[in-house]
Design a protein around this motif. Structure first.
Motif, PDB file in Angstrom:
ATOM      1  N   SER A 192       0.814  -1.220   0.000  1.00  0.00           N
ATOM      2  CA  SER A 192       0.000   0.000   0.000  1.00  0.00           C
ATOM      3  C   SER A 192       0.850   1.274   0.000  1.00  0.00           C
ATOM      4  N   ASP A 193       2.140   1.130   0.295  1.00  0.00           N
ATOM      5  CA  ASP A 193       3.037   2.292   0.360  1.00  0.00           C
ATOM      6  C   ASP A 193       3.729   2.582  -0.970  1.00  0.00           C
ATOM      7  N   ILE A 194       3.495   1.750  -1.982  1.00  0.00           N
ATOM      8  CA  ILE A 194       4.215   1.945  -3.237  1.00  0.00           C
ATOM      9  C   ILE A 194       3.261   2.001  -4.432  1.00  0.00           C
ATOM     10  N   ARG A 195       3.711   2.740  -5.453  1.00  0.00           N
ATOM     11  CA  ARG A 195       3.025   2.742  -6.750  1.00  0.00           C
ATOM     12  C   ARG A 195       4.016   2.245  -7.791  1.00  0.00           C
ATOM     13  N   ILE A 196       3.598   1.293  -8.600  1.00  0.00           N
ATOM     14  CA  ILE A 196       4.483   0.696  -9.602  1.00  0.00           C
ATOM     15  C   ILE A 196       3.990   1.062 -10.994  1.00  0.00           C
ATOM     16  N   ASP A 197       4.859   1.669 -11.789  1.00  0.00           N
ATOM     17  CA  ASP A 197       4.566   1.989 -13.183  1.00  0.00           C
ATOM     18  C   ASP A 197       5.523   1.210 -14.072  1.00  0.00           C
ATOM     19  N   VAL A 198       5.022   0.750 -15.194  1.00  0.00           N
ATOM     20  CA  VAL A 198       5.880   0.038 -16.148  1.00  0.00           C
ATOM     21  C   VAL A 198       5.934   0.816 -17.449  1.00  0.00           C
ATOM     22  N   PHE A 199       7.081   0.728 -18.136  1.00  0.00           N
ATOM     23  CA  PHE A 199       7.252   1.457 -19.396  1.00  0.00           C
ATOM     24  C   PHE A 199       8.331   0.762 -20.207  1.00  0.00           C
ATOM     25  N   ARG A 200       8.525   1.211 -21.403  1.00  0.00           N
ATOM     26  CA  ARG A 200       9.529   0.604 -22.270  1.00  0.00           C
ATOM     27  C   ARG A 200      10.891   1.238 -22.052  1.00  0.00           C
ATOM     28  N   SER A 201      11.916   0.371 -21.988  1.00  0.00           N
ATOM     29  CA  SER A 201      13.280   0.865 -21.846  1.00  0.00           C
ATOM     30  C   SER A 201      13.664   1.631 -23.097  1.00  0.00           C
TER      31      SER A 201
END
Length: 373
Positions: free
Chosen positions: A236-245
């Protein structure tokens, strides 16, 4: 020209070596080597590659440290024998050889003595180093890339394994930021004195009018956490975003969303990772760095509380800790220790051991002065 007082110099060498042995404890080192050797000989050691690498690296470092102490003992004995033989035969060439060896042994002892000053809680850890460009536009981004190369070259000179974890390229040239690991015992203890703001003064290669430019880059050094550190980070303390290198100029280096950015909501700490091939690997690496930063933050809060209770609120490190001047003169100078050299090219090529040693000795002197009150 005054002749060297070899007996006095050799007594001094033995005294220094004795102080080093008292701290490094060759007997304990031998027991540690035996224990690590037993762990390294387990048949299924490499079933867990990370644990295996940690054990073999620790074993190699302990063996090297014991060998250095033993080798120095032998070198001082050989030096004493050479001096006695040269004196008996009145051999000028042998005396000159003894003089050279005396200087070399003294230098090696000084380097080993610095290791005994690394007694902090996390000094023995691997290091995670982050570099961020600061004020100065494209020159600052270029400076950040110069610093990254400097540290990687330093590690290469010492045969220390490194791994670049994340790079964020600037639009025109250089880097917005970069993060890398130095995977060797005492990497954190050695490199922690590099933390702070670095300043570059030069004629800008990006200014068509050839004006002098001052630019800045920030260096952060944290110890790599271990499983025993128990830094809990609730989901609950983190937000994870994914993207292209991506590489320089936005060139795609990965066609899937494998890069990961983790934001720690309570503190605002952001960690990006794109070196690994899979999203799972990048997430694990990013969590490890986040936990390391939280560990350091916790330690800093504890240290700040101690200083507040002691009535000492003076900052130990200034914002600007080192200047690299390429124009109008050539010099790199540490503003805390006053250590300086007149060959910036060598420094940028990784020749920074003098700065590290001076910084470690300066820090210990500051700690000793604070302890005395």
């Amino acid at each position: 020209m005054a002749t060297t007082d070899f007996p006095a110099e050799i007594r001094e060498l033995r005294s220094t070596l004795g102080s080093i042995q008292a701290v490094s404890d060759p007997g304990e080192l031998g027991r540690r080597i035996a224990d690590l050797s037993a762990q390294a000989s387990v048949p299924n050691l490499w079933d867990d590659p990370e644990a295996a690498q940690r054990i073999t690296s620790a074993l190699s470092a302990a063996q090297a440290e014991l060998e250095r102490v033993d080798r120095l003992t032998a070198r001082i004995d050989d030096l004493e024998a050479l001096v006695e033989l040269a004196a008996e035969e009145n051999d000028a060439d042998s005396l000159a050889e003894a003089e050279s060896e005396l200087i070399a042994v003294r230098k090696t002892l000084g380097e080993l003595e610095v290791r005994t000053l690394l007694s902090g809680e996390y000094d023995q850890r691997d290091a995670v180093v982050s570099i961020r460009s600061g004020a100065g536009g494209v020159d600052a981004a270029d400076f950040a890339e110069m610093l990254l190369r400097m540290y990687l070259r330093w590690a290469e000179r010492h045969h220390y394994p490194t791994k670049v974890l994340d790079t964020s390229y600037a639009e025109e040239a250089g880097l917005k930021s970069a993060t890398f690991e130095v995977k060797v015992p005492y990497a954190y203890g050695n490199l922690s004195v590099e933390a702070g703001t670095h300043r570059l003064v030069r004629i800008s290669p990006f200014d068509n009018q050839g004006r002098r430019q001052t630019s800045f880059a920030a260096v952060e050094v944290i110890p790599l956490i271990e499983q025993t550190d128990h830094v809990e980070v609730p989901d609950s303390d983190i937000r994870i975003d994914v993207f292209r290198s991506s590489g320089p100029g936005g060139q795609s280096v990965n066609t899937t969303d494998s890069a990961v950015r983790i934001t720690h909501l309570p503190t605002g700490i952001v960690v990006s990772m794109q070196d690994e091939k899979s999203q799972i690997q990048n997430r694990a690496a990013a969590m490890r760095v986040l936990q390391s930063r939280l560990l350091v933050q916790r330690q800093q809060e504890q240290d700040a509380k101690k200083k507040e209770l002691a009535g000492d609120v003076k900052a130990s490190w200034g914002d600007q800790m080192r200047s690299y001047v390429l124009h109008p003169y050539q010099m790199v100078k540490d503003l805390r220790t006053e250590y300086e050299v007149g060959n910036p090219a060598a420094v940028f090529d990784g020749d920074i051991d003098g700065f590290l040693e001076a910084g470690i000795r300066w820090r210990r002197a500051q700690e000793a002065a604070a302890a005395r009150g």
